[in-house]
Design a protein around this motif. Structure first.
Motif, short mmCIF file in Angstrom:
data_model
loop_
_atom_site.label_atom_id
_atom_site.label_comp_id
_atom_site.label_asym_id
_atom_site.label_seq_id
_atom_site.Cartn_x
_atom_site.Cartn_y
_atom_site.Cartn_z
N LYS A 1 32.82 2.34 -13.85
CA LYS A 1 32.48 2.64 -12.45
C LYS A 1 31.24 1.82 -12.07
N GLY A 2 30.98 1.73 -10.78
CA GLY A 2 29.78 1.06 -10.30
C GLY A 2 28.54 1.91 -10.52
N LYS A 3 27.41 1.24 -10.72
CA LYS A 3 26.15 1.93 -10.96
C LYS A 3 25.77 2.84 -9.78
N ALA A 4 25.93 2.35 -8.55
CA ALA A 4 25.59 3.14 -7.37
C ALA A 4 26.48 4.39 -7.27
N HIS A 5 27.76 4.23 -7.58
CA HIS A 5 28.70 5.36 -7.55
C HIS A 5 28.27 6.43 -8.55
N ILE A 6 27.91 6.01 -9.75
CA ILE A 6 27.45 6.96 -10.78
C ILE A 6 26.15 7.62 -10.33
N GLY A 7 25.26 6.86 -9.69
CA GLY A 7 24.02 7.44 -9.19
C GLY A 7 24.28 8.57 -8.20
N LYS A 8 25.24 8.37 -7.31
CA LYS A 8 25.59 9.42 -6.35
C LYS A 8 26.15 10.65 -7.07
N ILE A 9 27.00 10.40 -8.06
CA ILE A 9 27.57 11.52 -8.83
C ILE A 9 26.46 12.28 -9.55
N LEU A 10 25.55 11.56 -10.21
CA LEU A 10 24.46 12.20 -10.94
C LEU A 10 23.57 13.02 -10.00
N ASN A 11 23.25 12.45 -8.83
CA ASN A 11 22.42 13.19 -7.86
C ASN A 11 23.13 14.45 -7.40
N ASP A 12 24.43 14.36 -7.15
CA ASP A 12 25.20 15.52 -6.72
C ASP A 12 25.25 16.58 -7.83
N MET A 13 25.43 16.13 -9.06
CA MET A 13 25.45 17.07 -10.19
C MET A 13 24.09 17.77 -10.33
N ALA A 14 23.02 17.04 -10.07
CA ALA A 14 21.68 17.63 -10.14
C ALA A 14 21.50 18.67 -9.02
N GLU A 15 21.94 18.34 -7.82
CA GLU A 15 21.85 19.27 -6.69
C GLU A 15 22.60 20.57 -6.97
N ARG A 16 23.71 20.46 -7.70
CA ARG A 16 24.53 21.64 -8.01
C ARG A 16 24.12 22.33 -9.30
N GLY A 17 23.08 21.81 -9.97
CA GLY A 17 22.50 22.50 -11.12
C GLY A 17 23.13 22.23 -12.47
N PHE A 18 23.95 21.19 -12.61
CA PHE A 18 24.56 20.88 -13.90
C PHE A 18 23.67 20.00 -14.78
N ILE A 19 22.85 19.18 -14.12
CA ILE A 19 21.89 18.35 -14.84
C ILE A 19 20.57 18.38 -14.08
N LYS A 20 19.54 17.92 -14.76
CA LYS A 20 18.24 17.74 -14.13
C LYS A 20 17.88 16.27 -14.34
N ARG A 21 17.36 15.62 -13.30
CA ARG A 21 16.99 14.21 -13.40
C ARG A 21 15.47 14.11 -13.35
N ILE A 22 14.92 13.47 -14.39
CA ILE A 22 13.47 13.32 -14.45
C ILE A 22 13.11 11.85 -14.66
N ALA A 23 11.94 11.48 -14.19
CA ALA A 23 11.47 10.11 -14.38
C ALA A 23 11.06 9.93 -15.84
N ASP A 24 11.43 8.78 -16.41
CA ASP A 24 11.14 8.47 -17.80
C ASP A 24 11.09 6.95 -17.92
N THR A 25 10.81 6.46 -19.09
CA THR A 25 10.85 5.01 -19.32
C THR A 25 11.77 4.72 -20.49
N LYS A 26 12.42 3.56 -20.40
CA LYS A 26 13.27 3.07 -21.49
C LYS A 26 13.09 1.56 -21.51
N ASP A 27 12.69 1.05 -22.67
CA ASP A 27 12.42 -0.39 -22.81
C ASP A 27 11.44 -0.87 -21.74
#
Length: 158
Positions: free
Chosen positions: A69-95
């Motif tokens: 899938k496209g990165k933007a599409h997954i971003g929308k899905i992840l944000n929606d999942m966070a709004e509905r309480g299935f995941i939490k999105r936090i700022a972090d660093t990688k590489d």
């Protein structure tokens, strides 16, 4: 209506059988999920939960590649999942890059628990039908099939 001759050709046409099986599998996953796991999530959302359960530090881009899938599409899905309480999105660093890390919430973990139980039942049925050698051979055939097609057209998966 499809003629018997056309049907016979499709029955013995490898690309058709692979496409048919892929579409059947997607439909099975969607219906099985609705009936036995949760109607609160789409098939992609459930896949994301399981991906994060296996690899919690995957980035949005890595999840997108895994699901084709496209990165933007997954971003929308992840944000929606966070709004509905299935995941939490936090700022972090990688590489040394700032990312949003996705953490499965207790609500998401409950879905994973149900899905894992259902998955084990499906696996048990598959184990009754297919030997380990059957599965290895089948995967080998699929890889060979993709290799042949890739020799014709270099497919770039998202």
């Amino acid at each position: 209506m499809i003629s018997n001759e056309a049907y016979d050709k499709l029955e013995n046409h490898l690309p058709y059988q692979i496409d048919y099986t892929a579409n059947f599998n997607k439909s099975f996953r969607r219906e099985h999920q609705l009936q036995y796991i949760s109607s609160e999530l789409t098939a992609d959302e459930l896949a994301i939960l399981f991906i994060l359960d296996f690899e919690p530090y995957l980035t949005q881009s890595e999840i997108a590649k895994f699901l084709f899938k496209g990165k933007a599409h997954i971003g929308k899905i992840l944000n929606d999942m966070a709004e509905r309480g299935f995941i939490k999105r936090i700022a972090d660093t990688k590489d040394n890059i700032i990312i949003k890390r996705n953490i499965i919430t207790p609500k998401g973990l409950e879905i994973i628990k149900i899905g894992s139980k259902e998955g084990q039942q499906i696996q048990a049925k598959m184990d009754e039908e297919f030997s380990e050698e059957d599965i290895k051979q089948f995967i080998s055939y699929l890889k060979r099939y993709r290799k042949v097609l890739s020799s014709i057209v270099d497919v770039k998966l998202k």
